[in-house]
Design a protein around this motif. Structure first.
Motif, PDB file in Angstrom:
ATOM      1  N   ASP A 165       0.847  -1.190   0.000  1.00 48.50           N
ATOM      2  CA  ASP A 165       0.000   0.000   0.000  1.00 48.50           C
ATOM      3  C   ASP A 165       0.891   1.251   0.000  1.00 48.50           C
ATOM      4  O   ASP A 165       2.112   1.155   0.037  1.00 48.50           O
ATOM      5  CB  ASP A 165      -0.917  -0.015   1.233  1.00 48.50           C
ATOM      6  N   TRP A 166       0.251   2.401  -0.037  1.00 46.73           N
ATOM      7  CA  TRP A 166       0.983   3.660  -0.145  1.00 46.73           C
ATOM      8  C   TRP A 166       2.053   3.815   0.938  1.00 46.73           C
ATOM      9  O   TRP A 166       3.139   4.320   0.672  1.00 46.73           O
ATOM     10  CB  TRP A 166       0.015   4.841  -0.066  1.00 46.73           C
ATOM     11  N   ASP A 167       1.747   3.351   2.182  1.00 40.33           N
ATOM     12  CA  ASP A 167       2.698   3.536   3.275  1.00 40.33           C
ATOM     13  C   ASP A 167       4.040   2.863   3.006  1.00 40.33           C
ATOM     14  O   ASP A 167       5.077   3.311   3.489  1.00 40.33           O
ATOM     15  CB  ASP A 167       2.109   2.985   4.581  1.00 40.33           C
ATOM     16  N   ASP A 168       4.003   1.785   2.224  1.00 40.58           N
ATOM     17  CA  ASP A 168       5.255   1.081   1.949  1.00 40.58           C
ATOM     18  C   ASP A 168       6.184   1.887   1.040  1.00 40.58           C
ATOM     19  O   ASP A 168       7.377   1.611   0.965  1.00 40.58           O
ATOM     20  CB  ASP A 168       4.961  -0.281   1.306  1.00 40.58           C
ATOM     21  N   LEU A 169       5.618   2.869   0.319  1.00 44.15           N
ATOM     22  CA  LEU A 169       6.429   3.619  -0.641  1.00 44.15           C
ATOM     23  C   LEU A 169       7.371   4.602   0.024  1.00 44.15           C
ATOM     24  O   LEU A 169       8.358   5.021  -0.565  1.00 44.15           O
ATOM     25  CB  LEU A 169       5.525   4.399  -1.611  1.00 44.15           C
ATOM     26  N   VAL A 170       7.053   5.004   1.270  1.00 43.68           N
ATOM     27  CA  VAL A 170       7.891   6.016   1.915  1.00 43.68           C
ATOM     28  C   VAL A 170       8.922   5.377   2.840  1.00 43.68           C
ATOM     29  O   VAL A 170       9.701   6.070   3.489  1.00 43.68           O
ATOM     30  CB  VAL A 170       7.043   7.037   2.718  1.00 43.68           C
ATOM     31  N   TYR A 197      -4.454   9.942  -0.531  1.00 42.31           N
ATOM     32  CA  TYR A 197      -4.375   8.824   0.415  1.00 42.31           C
ATOM     33  C   TYR A 197      -3.965   9.330   1.800  1.00 42.31           C
ATOM     34  O   TYR A 197      -4.572   8.972   2.814  1.00 42.31           O
ATOM     35  CB  TYR A 197      -3.370   7.776  -0.081  1.00 42.31           C
ATOM     36  N   ALA A 198      -2.916  10.176   1.818  1.00 41.26           N
ATOM     37  CA  ALA A 198      -2.401  10.659   3.095  1.00 41.26           C
ATOM     38  C   ALA A 198      -3.437  11.533   3.804  1.00 41.26           C
ATOM     39  O   ALA A 198      -3.610  11.452   5.023  1.00 41.26           O
ATOM     40  CB  ALA A 198      -1.107  11.437   2.881  1.00 41.26           C
ATOM     41  N   LEU A 199      -4.157  12.358   3.025  1.00 35.90           N
ATOM     42  CA  LEU A 199      -5.215  13.186   3.598  1.00 35.90           C
ATOM     43  C   LEU A 199      -6.240  12.317   4.301  1.00 35.90           C
ATOM     44  O   LEU A 199      -6.693  12.604   5.410  1.00 35.90           O
ATOM     45  CB  LEU A 199      -5.917  13.974   2.492  1.00 35.90           C
ATOM     46  N   LYS A 200      -6.606  11.253   3.625  1.00 42.94           N
ATOM     47  CA  LYS A 200      -7.630  10.361   4.139  1.00 42.94           C
ATOM     48  C   LYS A 200      -7.158   9.697   5.422  1.00 42.94           C
ATOM     49  O   LYS A 200      -7.885   9.590   6.405  1.00 42.94           O
ATOM     50  CB  LYS A 200      -7.909   9.303   3.072  1.00 42.94           C
ATOM     51  N   ALA A 209      -0.130  15.385   4.989  1.00 44.32           N
ATOM     52  CA  ALA A 209      -0.136  14.923   3.598  1.00 44.32           C
ATOM     53  C   ALA A 209       1.116  15.411   2.879  1.00 44.32           C
ATOM     54  O   ALA A 209       1.757  14.670   2.131  1.00 44.32           O
ATOM     55  CB  ALA A 209      -1.392  15.422   2.890  1.00 44.32           C
ATOM     56  N   GLN A 210       1.469  16.668   3.161  1.00 45.03           N
ATOM     57  CA  GLN A 210       2.663  17.222   2.521  1.00 45.03           C
ATOM     58  C   GLN A 210       3.919  16.470   2.967  1.00 45.03           C
ATOM     59  O   GLN A 210       4.793  16.182   2.159  1.00 45.03           O
ATOM     60  CB  GLN A 210       2.778  18.713   2.862  1.00 45.03           C
ATOM     61  N   GLU A 211       3.969  16.129   4.252  1.00 47.16           N
ATOM     62  CA  GLU A 211       5.113  15.353   4.752  1.00 47.16           C
ATOM     63  C   GLU A 211       5.198  14.002   4.058  1.00 47.16           C
ATOM     64  O   GLU A 211       6.274  13.536   3.675  1.00 47.16           O
ATOM     65  CB  GLU A 211       4.991  15.132   6.267  1.00 47.16           C
ATOM     66  N   PHE A 212       4.029  13.393   3.873  1.00 45.68           N
ATOM     67  CA  PHE A 212       3.993  12.076   3.240  1.00 45.68           C
ATOM     68  C   PHE A 212       4.525  12.147   1.813  1.00 45.68           C
ATOM     69  O   PHE A 212       5.383  11.357   1.405  1.00 45.68           O
ATOM     70  CB  PHE A 212       2.559  11.538   3.253  1.00 45.68           C
ATOM     71  N   VAL A 213       4.023  13.118   1.034  1.00 46.46           N
ATOM     72  CA  VAL A 213       4.437  13.212  -0.367  1.00 46.46           C
ATOM     73  C   VAL A 213       5.901  13.614  -0.473  1.00 46.46           C
ATOM     74  O   VAL A 213       6.637  13.138  -1.347  1.00 46.46           O
ATOM     75  CB  VAL A 213       3.521  14.186  -1.141  1.00 46.46           C
ATOM     76  N   THR A 214       6.363  14.460   0.461  1.00 44.16           N
ATOM     77  CA  THR A 214       7.779  14.829   0.477  1.00 44.16           C
ATOM     78  C   THR A 214       8.642  13.590   0.667  1.00 44.16           C
ATOM     79  O   THR A 214       9.632  13.382  -0.038  1.00 44.16           O
ATOM     80  CB  THR A 214       8.062  15.835   1.611  1.00 44.16           C
ATOM     81  N   ALA A 215       8.239  12.758   1.636  1.00 43.05           N
ATOM     82  CA  ALA A 215       8.986  11.530   1.903  1.00 43.05           C
ATOM     83  C   ALA A 215       8.967  10.622   0.675  1.00 43.05           C
ATOM     84  O   ALA A 215       9.970   9.994   0.319  1.00 43.05           O
ATOM     85  CB  ALA A 215       8.388  10.807   3.109  1.00 43.05           C
ATOM     86  N   LEU A 216       7.817  10.563   0.014  1.00 41.78           N
ATOM     87  CA  LEU A 216       7.703   9.718  -1.172  1.00 41.78           C
ATOM     88  C   LEU A 216       8.650  10.199  -2.268  1.00 41.78           C
ATOM     89  O   LEU A 216       9.382   9.410  -2.877  1.00 41.78           O
ATOM     90  CB  LEU A 216       6.253   9.735  -1.658  1.00 41.78           C
ATOM     91  N   ASN A 266      -2.632  -3.557  -6.151  1.00 42.56           N
ATOM     92  CA  ASN A 266      -3.676  -2.544  -6.042  1.00 42.56           C
ATOM     93  C   ASN A 266      -3.654  -1.942  -4.650  1.00 42.56           C
ATOM     94  O   ASN A 266      -3.808  -2.648  -3.660  1.00 42.56           O
ATOM     95  CB  ASN A 266      -5.049  -3.172  -6.297  1.00 42.56           C
ATOM     96  N   PRO A 267      -3.444  -0.640  -4.557  1.00 38.44           N
ATOM     97  CA  PRO A 267      -3.452  -0.015  -3.234  1.00 38.44           C
ATOM     98  C   PRO A 267      -4.875   0.022  -2.662  1.00 38.44           C
ATOM     99  O   PRO A 267      -5.839  -0.197  -3.395  1.00 38.44           O
ATOM    100  CB  PRO A 267      -2.930   1.396  -3.506  1.00 38.44           C
ATOM    101  N   SER A 268      -4.976   0.298  -1.369  1.00 37.33           N
ATOM    102  CA  SER A 268      -6.298   0.306  -0.733  1.00 37.33           C
ATOM    103  C   SER A 268      -7.160   1.450  -1.272  1.00 37.33           C
ATOM    104  O   SER A 268      -8.367   1.300  -1.429  1.00 37.33           O
ATOM    105  CB  SER A 268      -6.136   0.446   0.781  1.00 37.33           C
ATOM    106  N   VAL A 269      -6.543   2.570  -1.540  1.00 38.93           N
ATOM    107  CA  VAL A 269      -7.251   3.748  -2.021  1.00 38.93           C
ATOM    108  C   VAL A 269      -6.489   4.308  -3.212  1.00 38.93           C
ATOM    109  O   VAL A 269      -5.269   4.254  -3.234  1.00 38.93           O
ATOM    110  CB  VAL A 269      -7.282   4.866  -0.941  1.00 38.93           C
TER     111      VAL A 269
END
Lengths: 364, 286
Positions: A165-170, A197-200, A209-216, A266-269
């Motif tokens: 899922d998305w969390d694994d990408l960071v 995804y991060a917002l949710k 969300a910004q921290e998440f995308v930055t890390a990605l 397939n990611p969850s969201v």
């Protein structure tokens, strides 16, 4: 003096054949060039359906990168359909490239009869220059998007890094491949899908969300300029652990380059991508191709068109066709750009404009 | 005066190095292109190169070269003649202008034409009103190619002409030849090899140009795709064999150019030796 003349003259008489050969090659080439050039104007005044039997017409479809295979197929089927219906032979020329770049080309004078781009914003940009009305998106059903897609993960066979899922990408040490959102429509969808995804996950906390995308983005070794280039980087050059890609692009990569090498996660969201289509009024009026251009886009909504979309792994709008292809299109919780970001215009301005969020958080 | 001043080992080492370098950077890639092209057999190769879109790309590439090379020969000769044989004000400006296409990135060169002739450009509305198409059509591709290949002929000719000086021309003029006679009988024969190399370089670049053409082409399949653009498209469609097959066509065009050059070189030399041996020696000396 005489002798000089005798010896030296042959030089340019010898050069002459080359020049001649070149210009002959030019002559041989030029009819082709001429033909294609006048081809655009072939639709004569009054080239309506009635007068069409036996005549021929040419359309130019300016599209984005991953649709090559889809439209190759669609064009063949539509040509048959149109021939049986009207007796007219239609040839559809294709131009492909990054969605933003293609939009710019149409603005600069590439005479597209129809545009089929990655996102509504790019057609809005064309509308701003008056080539089609601002409310173009209301002219066809489903936001003028006959098919949809979403963003999924493509990983190497066996999923060695266990990316679910998305969390694994960071996570540290994971290398993510995604193109540059400045130039690629697909990349903007990737970026917004991650953001959504991060917002949710964090109940609407923009900072998180910004921290998440930055890390990605820290995990991205290289930003290709287009979706197809990113796929080639991942698949051909073997760079990266996971590719963020259009669902259809991921399937195509698997089918073209080996089911034994890659698999889709397939990611969850994810985000609901709606690639829109539109007739470019100014150009069809100039070419007298409106009826056939409109029929071409309508054809995408027909059962046949929807089947072709599904065949090339675009999610069809038709429920009936969708059900028939349930296996390829598993249920993923999808959010739209309007729900989460308040539409393309806003998302573009906040995230991708010069000095926007992307510029602030991405350091190459 | 012996030229064997270096030890044998050093000489062989240098020759070996040069050969290894040539092999790695020229021969191996060339072999790779051809072997990839024929990976799935001759049939697949033939199918790829006889595809209508490929043929259209070949035609467009030849047409483009056939227009821009002769244009640049005329421009190049005129410019080099003016610069090497005459002194006038603004000579340095002219020299700088000739080098301009080398100095700017090809992508920028392409963009210049979009900014001039595109719908939103300077001449866009006028062109549209007269139903003339330059950008995203053949004229734009020819323009961009001519611009990018502009310096080749002139740059080859200027040093040759300067080295030759004005003596022979002045002699011809003082003996009563007019300007054209002097040009065709003295100047042109003196620079023939420089001119030929210029033409070959110019032609190679004209057929291979990617950046500038990519910007003005619009990428319409079978219509405004030149060979290099077509190779990229095929490659991006996972059509690797076809991409390499078309790449071999491009390589073949380059090889044909080289063969033509060698044949002319050989024939001219033979003719000169057979015809006027003494004169040949004299010509060499001058």
């Amino acid at each position: 003096m005489e002798r000089t003349k005798h010896v030296r003259q042959p030089f340019y008489t010898k050069l002459l054949p080359i020049v001649l050969a070149f210009s002959l090659a030019g002559c041989a080439g030029s009819p082709g060039g001429q033909q294609t050039q006048s081809g655009g104007e072939q639709a004569k005044p009054g080239g309506e359906q009635a007068a069409a039997a036996g005549s021929s017409v040419e359309l130019l479809n300016v599209s984005y990168d991953p649709t090559r295979e889809l439209y190759q197929d669609v064009n063949e089927h539509f040509a048959q359909y149109w021939k049986t219906k009207t007796g007219q032979t239609v040839t559809i020329k294709q131009s492909h490239g990054g969605s933003g770049k293609q939009s710019r080309s149409v603005i600069d004078g590439l005479e597209a009869d129809v545009v089929t781009l990655a996102l509504a914003y790019d057609i809005d940009a064309i509308a701003q220059y008056g080539l089609l009305p601002a409310d173009w998106q209301k002219r066809l059903p489903d936001n003028s998007s006959p098919y949809t897609s979403t963003i999924v993960f493509l990983v190497r066979k066996g999923n060695p890094k266990q990316i679910k899922d998305w969390d694994d990408l960071v996570k540290p040490g994971i290398s993510v491949i995604t193109p540059n959102p400045k130039t690629s429509g697909g990349a903007r969808w990737n970026y917004l899908a991650a953001w959504g995804y991060a917002l949710k996950k964090h109940n609407g906390d923009e900072k998180k969300a910004q921290e998440f995308v930055t890390a990605l983005l820290k995990n991205v070794p290289v930003l290709d300029s287009g979706a197809r280039g990113a796929t080639t980087t991942f698949v051909e050059r073997g760079i990266g652990d996971v590719l963020l890609a259009w669902e259809n692009e991921a399937y195509l990569a698997i089918n073209e380059l080996g089911k034994d090498k890659f698999e889709i996660v397939n990611p969850s969201v994810s985000i609901l991508a709606e690639p829109p289509v539109a007739v470019v009024d100014k150009n069809v009026d100039k070419h007298n191709t409106r009826p056939v251009a409109e029929a071409y886009l309508q054809f995408l909504y027909s059962k046949e068109g929807q089947e072709l979309a599904a065949k090339h792994y675009y999610r069809p709008r038709s429920e009936e066709v969708r059900k028939a292809h349930q296996a390829e299109f598993p249920d993923i919780e999808l959010f739209t750009i309007d729900e989460v970001f308040g539409g393309w215009e806003k998302a573009q301005k906040i995230h991708f404009a010069d000095g926007g969020v992307f510029d602030q958080i991405y350091q190459p | 005066m012996t030229n064997q001043t270096e030890p044998v080992v050093v000489r062989w080492l240098l020759i070996g190095l040069a050969l290894v370098f040539l092999g790695l950077f020229l021969i191996v890639p060339l072999i790779a292109v051809f072997s990839q092209a024929f990976r799935q057999g001759v049939d697949v190769f033939l199918q790829a190169v006889s595809d209508p879109n490929t043929l259209a790309a070949v035609k467009l590439t030849l047409l483009t070269a056939a227009i821009s090379v002769p244009l640049n020969v005329v421009f190049g000769l005129a410019a080099a003649w003016a610069i090497a044989k005459f002194s006038f004000r603004g000579k340095n400006v002219l020299l700088t202008l000739i080098d301009l296409p080398f100095a700017v990135s090809p992508v920028i060169s392409g963009l210049i034409f979009v900014l001039l002739f595109g719908s939103q450009g300077l001449f866009g509305p006028w062109l549209e009103a007269h139903n003339l198409k330059i950008i995203f059509a053949v004229p734009g591709i020819v323009l961009a190619t001519t611009f990018v290949t502009f310096p080749f002929v002139a740059r080859e000719l200027i040093p040759v002409m300067e080295a030759q000086g004005k003596d022979e021309e002045e002699a011809a003029l003082s003996l009563g030849a007019n300007g054209w006679q002097t040009f065709f009988r003295i100047t042109l024969p003196n620079v023939k090899w420089g001119l030929l190399y210029g033409v070959i370089l110019c032609n190679a670049r004209a057929m291979g140009e990617f950046g500038a053409v990519s910007v003005v082409s619009g990428h319409i399949r079978g219509q405004t795709n030149t060979l290099p653009l077509h190779v990229e498209i095929l490659y991006n469609e996972y059509n690797f064999v076809a991409a390499f097959a078309v790449a071999t066509l491009l390589a073949a065009l380059a090889l044909v150019t080289l063969v033509v050059k060698s044949v002319i070189e050989w024939k001219t030399e033979r003719h000169e030796q057979a015809g006027e041996p003494q004169f040949h020696a004299m010509g060499e000396a001058s």
